[in-house]
Enzyme design. Sequence first.
Site, PDB file in Angstrom:
ATOM      1  NE  ARG A 136       9.099  -9.475   3.746  1.00  0.00           N
ATOM      2  CZ  ARG A 136       7.934  -9.008   4.213  1.00  0.00           C
ATOM      3  NH1 ARG A 136       7.812  -8.608   5.455  1.00  0.00           N
ATOM      4  NH2 ARG A 136       6.892  -8.938   3.421  1.00  0.00           N
TER       5      ARG A 136
ATOM      6  NE  ARG B 279      11.567  -7.911   9.906  1.00  0.00           N
ATOM      7  CZ  ARG B 279      10.849  -6.809   9.851  1.00  0.00           C
ATOM      8  NH1 ARG B 279      11.303  -5.707  10.367  1.00  0.00           N
ATOM      9  NH2 ARG B 279       9.673  -6.801   9.264  1.00  0.00           N
TER      10      ARG B 279
ATOM     11  CE  LYS C 159      -2.270   0.986   3.820  1.00  0.00           C
ATOM     12  NZ  LYS C 159      -1.980   2.297   4.432  1.00  0.00           N
TER      13      LYS C 159
ATOM     14  NE  ARG D  42       1.705  -7.389  10.277  1.00  0.00           N
ATOM     15  CZ  ARG D  42       2.918  -7.934  10.295  1.00  0.00           C
ATOM     16  NH1 ARG D  42       3.674  -7.854  11.354  1.00  0.00           N
ATOM     17  NH2 ARG D  42       3.383  -8.552   9.233  1.00  0.00           N
TER      18      ARG D  42
ATOM     19  NE  ARG E 293      -5.573   2.554  10.754  1.00  0.00           N
ATOM     20  CZ  ARG E 293      -4.276   2.786  10.820  1.00  0.00           C
ATOM     21  NH1 ARG E 293      -3.736   3.149  11.947  1.00  0.00           N
ATOM     22  NH2 ARG E 293      -3.523   2.659   9.758  1.00  0.00           N
TER      23      ARG E 293
END
Length: 214
Positions: A122, A155, A13, A166, A88
């Site tokens: 990742r 991570r 985004k 999330r 939001r």
Amino acid sequence: MKLVIFGPPSAGKGTQAQKLSQKYGIPQVSTGDLLRKAVAEKTPLGLKVKSYLDQGRLGPDDLIVKLIQERVSKPDCKKGYLLDGFPRTIGQAKELDKMTEVDVVLNIVVDFDVLVERAVGRRSCPKCGAVYHIKFNPPANKDTCEKCGSRLVQRDDDKEETVRNRLKVYREQTAPLVEHYRKKGKIADIDGSKGIDAVFEQMVKVVDGLSRSP
Ligand SMILES: [Zn+2]
């Protein structure tokens, strides 16, 4: 031209918002940036915001709306702006409705499994910050940074459970907003599973279509 962009975390985004802002010459108005700036400048509003952020909260809707209102009344927003990270909540969306009529909400839609695969694969270098992906951009030597030879790590932010959580929060938060704007006929769904350029192309088509309609 008043645009809003929605998109789940790690769907690109931010990149798309930057590209839109450049192409159309309108500022990208991001709630996160505004909050940080207000706090740094120690404006009365900023200090109030800080007291919320210090408690780990974003602050009530009216405060956020005030920040946005201040920002979009600046001269560089005369031609329009791109809202990123705002609204939001439904409360914020209703305040925005009172303030102005947005032209379109660009809603990046990506299958969550795709985003999970992107994030979970990742690998980051703790020493130099280089980022790899075990499938899409693998290092020549498994688990080893090509630039500095350090051992790569996953991570915590990229662990599957964290990522899924999330995304779940995003869906819960955004679903009512998408519905709000869909009822108003303002939603343009953008297929976010494609590459950066293909996603951007879809957005440009939508935005260019706006200026052609009366
Ligand atoms: Zn490295």
